[in-house]
Each structure stands twice: as C-alpha cells, then as structure tokens.
Scaffold this motif. Structure first.
Motif, short mmCIF file in Angstrom:
data_model
loop_
_atom_site.label_atom_id
_atom_site.label_comp_id
_atom_site.label_asym_id
_atom_site.label_seq_id
_atom_site.Cartn_x
_atom_site.Cartn_y
_atom_site.Cartn_z
N GLY A 129 32.50 14.29 30.81
CA GLY A 129 33.05 15.64 30.93
C GLY A 129 32.73 16.51 29.74
N ILE A 130 32.83 15.92 28.55
CA ILE A 130 32.52 16.67 27.33
C ILE A 130 31.05 17.06 27.31
CG2 ILE A 130 32.32 16.52 24.82
CD1 ILE A 130 34.78 14.64 24.91
N ALA A 131 30.18 16.08 27.53
CA ALA A 131 28.73 16.33 27.45
C ALA A 131 28.30 17.38 28.47
CB ALA A 131 27.96 15.03 27.66
N GLU A 132 28.81 17.28 29.69
CA GLU A 132 28.42 18.21 30.75
C GLU A 132 28.78 19.66 30.41
OE1 GLU A 132 29.87 18.71 35.27
OE2 GLU A 132 29.12 16.70 34.74
N LEU A 133 29.99 19.88 29.94
CA LEU A 133 30.42 21.26 29.67
C LEU A 133 30.06 21.74 28.27
CD1 LEU A 133 32.24 20.63 32.28
CD2 LEU A 133 33.40 22.68 31.51
N MET A 134 29.70 20.82 27.38
CA MET A 134 29.30 21.21 26.02
C MET A 134 27.79 21.41 25.90
SD MET A 134 32.05 21.43 24.10
CE MET A 134 31.65 21.16 22.39
N GLY A 135 27.03 20.98 26.92
CA GLY A 135 25.60 21.21 26.91
C GLY A 135 24.79 20.23 26.08
N PHE A 136 25.28 19.00 25.96
CA PHE A 136 24.47 17.97 25.31
C PHE A 136 24.43 16.74 26.19
CE2 PHE A 136 28.67 17.50 23.13
CZ PHE A 136 28.97 16.20 23.45
N ASN A 137 23.58 15.79 25.82
CA ASN A 137 23.40 14.57 26.59
C ASN A 137 24.21 13.46 25.95
OD1 ASN A 137 22.14 11.98 27.40
ND2 ASN A 137 20.75 13.34 28.52
N ASP A 138 24.87 12.63 26.76
CA ASP A 138 25.68 11.56 26.18
C ASP A 138 24.84 10.53 25.42
OD1 ASP A 138 24.64 10.29 28.42
OD2 ASP A 138 26.57 9.71 29.25
N ALA A 139 23.53 10.56 25.59
CA ALA A 139 22.64 9.69 24.79
C ALA A 139 22.66 10.09 23.32
CB ALA A 139 21.22 9.74 25.33
N GLN A 140 23.14 11.29 23.01
CA GLN A 140 23.24 11.76 21.62
C GLN A 140 24.41 11.12 20.88
OE1 GLN A 140 22.41 16.11 23.21
NE2 GLN A 140 22.88 16.14 21.03
N ILE A 141 25.28 10.42 21.59
CA ILE A 141 26.42 9.78 20.93
C ILE A 141 25.94 8.50 20.29
CG2 ILE A 141 28.69 8.75 21.27
CD1 ILE A 141 29.15 10.88 23.42
N PHE A 142 25.99 8.47 18.97
CA PHE A 142 25.53 7.34 18.19
C PHE A 142 26.68 6.48 17.65
CE2 PHE A 142 21.51 9.15 18.66
CZ PHE A 142 20.55 8.34 18.09
#
Length: 127
Positions: free
Chosen positions: A93-106
């Motif tokens: 939900g965060i990634a979709e509405l924030m405009g980033f990809n969840d693959a960026q979560i390190f």
C-alpha cells in the motif's frame, strides 16, 4: 521508533483471509476490504512522509503492531497475526501510493507488542 516521525493507524491489520479471496475459477483476487486497507495505509504514508514520495533510493521500513497476541489460556495465538503478512500488505500500500517499488526496501524492522487495543505504527526513511 522515533515518535515524531511515525504514522499511527488505529486498527488491526487485516488477516490474509480478509485480504484475499478466491473466485469461481480458482483465481485469487484482492477483496474490497483489502483494497481499501491498502489505500488507507498509502494515503496516511503520503501525509506523514511527503519527502519520500517518488523516492528512488534505498528505503528502511519499520513497524510496530500492538494488540493481544495470546489465547484465553495465555498461549501465543497461531491465528492472531503473522508479521510477514502484516508487512506485505502495508508495504504494498505504501509503495503503490508513494510511487516507489517495494524492491527498494533494503531494511525491515518489525515487532509485535502486547497491548490492550489493536493499532500499528510505521515509518519509512532513507537508508
């Protein structure tokens, strides 16, 4: 978790059975309740972390889930909630509405905390 940079949502995250349903032909789909939950989380993230909208670097996701995680006998409940499932829907939900990809979560830091009421807090920040 820093209290001045936290997004708090005063509901219990949804269980997998309330997020996903199976159609006539065996295809799984996101329920209306699951879709609304994802939108709520994304909207609240946009309000709380506007500097992270469309961020393109590495991200740290941190969350704390508060609630009663035990049975009436005091044992750890096997049905009260799974951290992996909580994280997945919230991160999506965060990634979709924030405009980033969840693959960026390190980095992910999450925990369940015993409390009388159910709610959760999260934050996202640059690594």
């Amino acid at each position: 978790m820093s209290t001045d940079r936290v997004c708090r949502i005063n509901i219990k995250p949804l269980s997998m059975g309330r997020i996903w349903s199976t159609g006539k032909h065996g295809k799984r789909f996101l329920t209306t309740e699951g879709s609304n939950f994802k939108k709520l989380v994304g909207i609240e993230a946009r309000k709380s972390f506007p500097e992270m909208i469309n961020f393109s670097g590495k991200i740290h996701f941190e969350a704390k889930f508060y609630g009663n995680w035990h049975t009436k006998k005091g044992e750890i409940s096997k049905t009260a909630g799974d951290l992996d499932n909580f994280n997945k829907l919230i991160i999506d939900g965060i990634a979709e509405l924030m405009g980033f990809n969840d693959a960026q979560i390190f980095k992910i830091s999450t925990e369940k905390i015993d409390a009388d009421t159910h709610f959760f807090e999260f934050r996202i920040e640059k690594v």
